[in-house]
Design an enzyme around this catalytic site. Sequence first.
Site, PDB file in Angstrom:
ATOM      1  N   ASP A  98       0.652  -1.165  -0.037  1.00 45.93           N
ATOM      2  CA  ASP A  98      -0.095   0.040  -0.085  1.00 45.93           C
ATOM      3  C   ASP A  98       0.924   1.245  -0.001  1.00 45.93           C
ATOM      4  O   ASP A  98       1.688   1.529   1.034  1.00 45.93           O
ATOM      5  CB  ASP A  98      -0.888  -0.239   1.154  1.00 45.93           C
ATOM      6  CG  ASP A  98      -2.039   1.155   1.182  1.00 45.93           C
ATOM      7  OD1 ASP A  98      -2.042   1.615  -0.018  1.00 45.93           O
ATOM      8  OD2 ASP A  98      -2.384   1.287   2.217  1.00 45.93           O
ATOM      9  N   ASP A 347      -1.776   5.649  -6.331  1.00 46.41           N
ATOM     10  CA  ASP A 347      -2.255   4.769  -5.179  1.00 46.41           C
ATOM     11  C   ASP A 347      -2.173   3.230  -5.812  1.00 46.41           C
ATOM     12  O   ASP A 347      -2.780   3.059  -6.881  1.00 46.41           O
ATOM     13  CB  ASP A 347      -3.824   5.090  -5.068  1.00 46.41           C
ATOM     14  CG  ASP A 347      -4.080   4.199  -3.706  1.00 46.41           C
ATOM     15  OD1 ASP A 347      -3.051   3.684  -3.066  1.00 46.41           O
ATOM     16  OD2 ASP A 347      -5.310   4.289  -3.396  1.00 46.41           O
TER      17      ASP A 347
END
Length: 496
Positions: A98, A347
Amino acid sequence: MATSHSLLLCFILCFTHIFISTSQTLFLPLIHSLSKTQFTSTHHLLKSTSTRSTTRFHHHHHNKNSHNHRQVSLPLSPGSDYTLSFTINSQPISLYLDTGSDLVWFPCQPFECILCEGKAENASLASTPPPKLSKTATPVSCKSSACSAVHSNLPSSDLCAISNCPLESIEISDCRKHSCPQFYYAYGDGSLIARLYRDSIRLPLSNQTNLIFNNFTFGCAHTTLAEPIGVAGFGRGVLSLPAQLATLSPQLGNQFSYCLVSHSFDSDRVRRPSPLILGRYDHDEKERRVNGVKKPSFVYTSMLDNPRHPYFYCVGLEGISIGRKKIPAPDFLRKVDRKGSGGVVVDSGTTFTMLPASLYDFVVAEFENRVGRVNERASVIEENTGLSPCYYFDNNVVNVPRVVLHFVGNGSSVVLPRRNYFYEFLDGGHGKGKKRKVGCLMLMNGGDEAELSGGPGATLGNYQQQGFEVVYDLENRRVGFARRQCASLWEALNQN
């Protein structure tokens, strides 16, 4: 290898090896967590993925008045994220990669996950018992900068008071024996309570030696709510994996990149490893060839600082071209203001790109003008998938305009392959009619500017990043994109 009294943390893929070059570069495999068996249809898969993308994006803008708890973004539902496989104390475990969070944490025994039924429907991610802490793992002190970082930069005096350090010890800064208090992380649909620990990491290298990193800091969670899988945070924080590697070796920690294999939800391609590259390798040697093909050079755009979400990789967007028409981006996508509003987050954890309504509406209007005037709008498909616009094309051919993202900077434009923004599949009609070919735009409406206050104005999702090597150059504060054959790149890296 580890003894029973040490914590062994090494990156592996299905019990294979890691590869390191002489320039101190680590090559690791990323595995897509998608399991098609968890979905009953293509509609179900797309609906789940689009809903997850929307939820994650809007969570960036929630809890605007909360200053007592860190609110970070993580994978919010199964099916769309990339994982790293670790071995911890000789036990295999997979964590989500992440780039939108800045801490490495994982479940530890004894472990209780509340309301976790069905959260990790890919059984391979949740079937392995959580690891046990080794006897050499030590709690982080309340005086530590790491403790302050995980508690939203609260002063160490406050944290030591919470840890019951006596006042006279606080006054003379002698609370080193008192542990950092538990910290609370909240997500869009889950949360956890964890403690910070330190222990040694061993990264096994291809030459049968180990890269040993002492005092690695990580979160150990014994209780979570609807979060059964841990996270390897790669964001811009001092506790992220790259930041901690940088203290061991700047060559390893000051740059990383990944190259996500283009899969279009195909079961065979989804299982192929995508390379994650820690450290610098010869990006700038334009004559380097991978499998006989010259590597395209990178297109770079500068990182923007976000005071509210400092761990995000934010960049500026000037506009989007649909065919020959360039649509200017609203001003708030070009920069980030003092309140943390604006910019685009690159992201790894969001699947589909989210755009503000003002820009999204112009993009859709241009698609309608070019595609909708010759193809039937598939409104039912839009309702069932959460994607829009969708079109039927029964003549087997649909002319789709080219999409180009224009980032801030001279020549910082990225041409998306068609499969990265237009998903084509055969709709079965649920047994009520003939099968028809359908295509859907895979850029989504993130909402009005007012709704996006206090968070990013847009998100570049991992689906749109497929087929690119995306480099996060932390030393030069920039993000780069270069077209790659990612499956071939992984094979070539492993041969070196």
